[in-house]
Design a protein around this motif. Structure first.
Motif, PDB file in Angstrom:
ATOM      1  N   CYS A 123      10.046   3.671  -3.066  1.00  0.00           N
ATOM      2  CA  CYS A 123      10.120   3.332  -4.480  1.00  0.00           C
ATOM      3  C   CYS A 123       8.764   2.773  -4.898  1.00  0.00           C
ATOM      4  O   CYS A 123       7.955   2.393  -4.065  1.00  0.00           O
ATOM      5  CB  CYS A 123      11.154   2.228  -4.729  1.00  0.00           C
ATOM      6  SG  CYS A 123      12.783   2.556  -4.075  1.00  0.00           S
ATOM      7  N   ARG A 151       7.821   0.014  -5.623  1.00  0.00           N
ATOM      8  CA  ARG A 151       7.977  -1.438  -5.530  1.00  0.00           C
ATOM      9  C   ARG A 151       7.325  -1.884  -4.229  1.00  0.00           C
ATOM     10  O   ARG A 151       7.629  -1.342  -3.159  1.00  0.00           O
ATOM     11  CB  ARG A 151       9.453  -1.831  -5.491  1.00  0.00           C
ATOM     12  CG  ARG A 151      10.207  -1.538  -6.771  1.00  0.00           C
ATOM     13  CD  ARG A 151      11.540  -2.239  -6.761  1.00  0.00           C
ATOM     14  NE  ARG A 151      12.289  -1.957  -5.540  1.00  0.00           N
ATOM     15  CZ  ARG A 151      13.206  -2.755  -5.025  1.00  0.00           C
ATOM     16  NH1 ARG A 151      13.500  -3.901  -5.625  1.00  0.00           N
ATOM     17  NH2 ARG A 151      13.848  -2.423  -3.928  1.00  0.00           N
ATOM     18  N   CYS A 162      13.929   6.507  -0.237  1.00  0.00           N
ATOM     19  CA  CYS A 162      12.930   5.486   0.036  1.00  0.00           C
ATOM     20  C   CYS A 162      13.100   5.016   1.479  1.00  0.00           C
ATOM     21  O   CYS A 162      14.221   4.712   1.897  1.00  0.00           O
ATOM     22  CB  CYS A 162      13.136   4.332  -0.941  1.00  0.00           C
ATOM     23  SG  CYS A 162      12.211   2.851  -0.512  1.00  0.00           S
ATOM     24  N   CYS A 178      14.215   0.899   1.281  1.00  0.00           N
ATOM     25  CA  CYS A 178      15.550   0.422   0.920  1.00  0.00           C
ATOM     26  C   CYS A 178      16.613   1.499   1.030  1.00  0.00           C
ATOM     27  O   CYS A 178      17.801   1.203   0.927  1.00  0.00           O
ATOM     28  CB  CYS A 178      15.534  -0.138  -0.504  1.00  0.00           C
ATOM     29  SG  CYS A 178      15.308   1.127  -1.772  1.00  0.00           S
ATOM     30  N   CYS A 186       9.503  -2.571  -1.167  1.00  0.00           N
ATOM     31  CA  CYS A 186       9.966  -1.442  -0.356  1.00  0.00           C
ATOM     32  C   CYS A 186       8.899  -1.018   0.643  1.00  0.00           C
ATOM     33  O   CYS A 186       9.195  -0.697   1.787  1.00  0.00           O
ATOM     34  CB  CYS A 186      10.335  -0.267  -1.248  1.00  0.00           C
ATOM     35  SG  CYS A 186      11.857  -0.555  -2.148  1.00  0.00           S
TER      36      CYS A 186
END
Ligand SMILES: [Zn+2]
Length: 78
Positions: free
Chosen positions: A44, A46, A8, A11, A49
Motif C-alpha cells: 500500500c 503507506r 500488499c 498488511c 506497510c
C-alpha cells in the motif's frame, strides 16, 4: 476494463495494482519498479506497510530471494 488485483506484502490488503507501489529485485537490491519485468512485490502507499514488510522479511518471500532494503525507499511514501 479490470486491472490486476495484488496483495500488499505488509498488511495483506488486496487492491488494484495502480493503488499499490511495486518493487522488484535488481542484483539483490530492492528497487521500486512499475514496469520492470519479473516477479514483483507490492505494498500500500503507506510507510507502515513498507516497514512491516521489511521487518517480516516479506519482500524476500514475495520475490523468492534475499534482497537488501535501502532505507531511502521510505522516501517513496512521503
Ligand atoms: Zn498494506
Amino acid at each position: 476494463m479490470s486491472e490486476p488485483i495484488r496483495s500488499c506484502v505488509g498488511c495483506g490488503r488486496k487492491a488494484g495494482q495502480s493503488e499499490l507501489l511495486r518493487f522488484v529485485a535488481k542484483d539483490g537490491l530492492l528497487v521500486s519498479g512499475t514496469t520492470d519485468p519479473g516477479r514483483g512485490a507490492y505494498t500500500c502507499r503507506r510507510l507502515a506497510c513498507f516497514e512491516r514488510a521489511v521487518s517480516r522479511r516479506a519482500f524476500n518471500r514475495a520475490l523468492r530471494q534475499t534482497v537488501r532494503v535501502d532505507q531511502k525507499l521510505t522516501s517513496l511514501y512521503t
